[in-house]
Design a protein around this motif. Structure first.
Motif, PDB file in Angstrom:
ATOM      1  N   TRP A   7       0.813  -1.213   0.000  1.00  0.00           N
ATOM      2  CA  TRP A   7       0.000   0.000   0.000  1.00  0.00           C
ATOM      3  C   TRP A   7       0.846   1.262   0.000  1.00  0.00           C
ATOM      4  O   TRP A   7       1.912   1.296   0.594  1.00  0.00           O
ATOM      5  N   ARG A   8       0.330   2.301  -0.650  1.00  0.00           N
ATOM      6  CA  ARG A   8       1.004   3.599  -0.726  1.00  0.00           C
ATOM      7  C   ARG A   8      -0.006   4.692  -0.376  1.00  0.00           C
ATOM      8  O   ARG A   8      -1.194   4.552  -0.617  1.00  0.00           O
ATOM      9  N   CYS A   9       0.499   5.778   0.155  1.00  0.00           N
ATOM     10  CA  CYS A   9      -0.335   6.929   0.462  1.00  0.00           C
ATOM     11  C   CYS A   9       0.202   8.124  -0.319  1.00  0.00           C
ATOM     12  O   CYS A   9       1.410   8.373  -0.334  1.00  0.00           O
ATOM     13  N   GLU A  10      -0.701   8.849  -0.966  1.00  0.00           N
ATOM     14  CA  GLU A  10      -0.335  10.038  -1.733  1.00  0.00           C
ATOM     15  C   GLU A  10      -1.243  11.189  -1.327  1.00  0.00           C
ATOM     16  O   GLU A  10      -2.361  10.977  -0.880  1.00  0.00           O
ATOM     17  N   PHE A  11      -0.738  12.401  -1.507  1.00  0.00           N
ATOM     18  CA  PHE A  11      -1.506  13.600  -1.224  1.00  0.00           C
ATOM     19  C   PHE A  11      -2.053  14.158  -2.526  1.00  0.00           C
ATOM     20  O   PHE A  11      -1.339  14.220  -3.526  1.00  0.00           O
ATOM     21  N   VAL A  12      -3.318  14.575  -2.508  1.00  0.00           N
ATOM     22  CA  VAL A  12      -3.973  15.077  -3.708  1.00  0.00           C
ATOM     23  C   VAL A  12      -4.421  16.514  -3.466  1.00  0.00           C
ATOM     24  O   VAL A  12      -5.142  16.767  -2.507  1.00  0.00           O
ATOM     25  N   PRO A  13      -3.997  17.497  -4.244  1.00  0.00           N
ATOM     26  CA  PRO A  13      -3.216  17.363  -5.459  1.00  0.00           C
ATOM     27  C   PRO A  13      -1.727  17.128  -5.194  1.00  0.00           C
ATOM     28  O   PRO A  13      -1.049  16.506  -5.990  1.00  0.00           O
ATOM     29  N   ASP A  14      -1.196  17.623  -4.066  1.00  0.00           N
ATOM     30  CA  ASP A  14       0.190  17.317  -3.692  1.00  0.00           C
ATOM     31  C   ASP A  14       0.384  17.611  -2.200  1.00  0.00           C
ATOM     32  O   ASP A  14      -0.477  18.208  -1.553  1.00  0.00           O
ATOM     33  N   GLU A  15       1.509  17.177  -1.672  1.00  0.00           N
ATOM     34  CA  GLU A  15       1.771  17.311  -0.238  1.00  0.00           C
ATOM     35  C   GLU A  15       1.836  18.770   0.208  1.00  0.00           C
ATOM     36  O   GLU A  15       1.339  19.132   1.275  1.00  0.00           O
ATOM     37  N   ALA A  16       2.436  19.631  -0.610  1.00  0.00           N
ATOM     38  CA  ALA A  16       2.546  21.043  -0.249  1.00  0.00           C
ATOM     39  C   ALA A  16       1.172  21.687  -0.101  1.00  0.00           C
ATOM     40  O   ALA A  16       0.942  22.499   0.788  1.00  0.00           O
ATOM     41  N   TYR A  17       0.233  21.319  -0.957  1.00  0.00           N
ATOM     42  CA  TYR A  17      -1.114  21.873  -0.892  1.00  0.00           C
ATOM     43  C   TYR A  17      -1.862  21.364   0.346  1.00  0.00           C
ATOM     44  O   TYR A  17      -2.498  22.142   1.052  1.00  0.00           O
ATOM     45  N   VAL A  18      -1.777  20.072   0.610  1.00  0.00           N
ATOM     46  CA  VAL A  18      -2.546  19.474   1.710  1.00  0.00           C
ATOM     47  C   VAL A  18      -1.938  19.811   3.069  1.00  0.00           C
ATOM     48  O   VAL A  18      -2.661  20.100   4.017  1.00  0.00           O
ATOM     49  N   GLY A  20       0.596  22.196   3.598  1.00  0.00           N
ATOM     50  CA  GLY A  20       1.259  23.497   3.629  1.00  0.00           C
ATOM     51  C   GLY A  20       0.913  24.294   4.877  1.00  0.00           C
ATOM     52  O   GLY A  20      -0.245  24.422   5.244  1.00  0.00           O
ATOM     53  N   GLY A  21       1.932  24.801   5.554  1.00  0.00           N
ATOM     54  CA  GLY A  21       1.726  25.607   6.749  1.00  0.00           C
ATOM     55  C   GLY A  21       1.485  24.825   8.024  1.00  0.00           C
ATOM     56  O   GLY A  21       1.324  25.416   9.088  1.00  0.00           O
TER      57      GLY A  21
END
Length: 89
Positions: A7-18, A20-21
């Motif tokens: 299994w893999r986990c990804e951030f949508v649309p990307d990690e910086a967006y999800v 961020g801060g």
């Protein structure tokens, strides 16, 4: 991307967006939750609120006292997609 067995986990649309801060403490809490979701996925168990057998691709949530993680699980892809994190810390 976080991995656990197949299994893999990804951030949508990307990690910086999800994420961020988000503080380091918040990121550590999210990482702990994600690893738990992946562990359960490896065991073919469901995690989080809002699971519906009739609509398994629906957005789900799992929370602690300081964070809510919104995600989708795709068994055939062996993927968990994190789309939103709400931090209360």
């Amino acid at each position: 991307m976080t991995e656990q067995g197949e299994w893999r986990c990804e951030f949508v649309p990307d990690e910086a967006y999800v994420l961020g801060g988000l503080s380091p403490l918040g990121r550590a809490e999210v990482d702990r939750i994600v690893r738990g979701i992946l562990d359960l996925a490896e065991l073919r168990l469901e995690a989080g609120n809002d699971y519906d057998e009739q609509n398994p691709r629906r957005l789900r949530s799992i929370s602690t006292d300081k964070v809510i993680v919104w995600y989708q699980k795709f068994d055939y892809r062996k993927r968990i997609y994190i789309s939103q994190v709400t931090w209360f810390g």
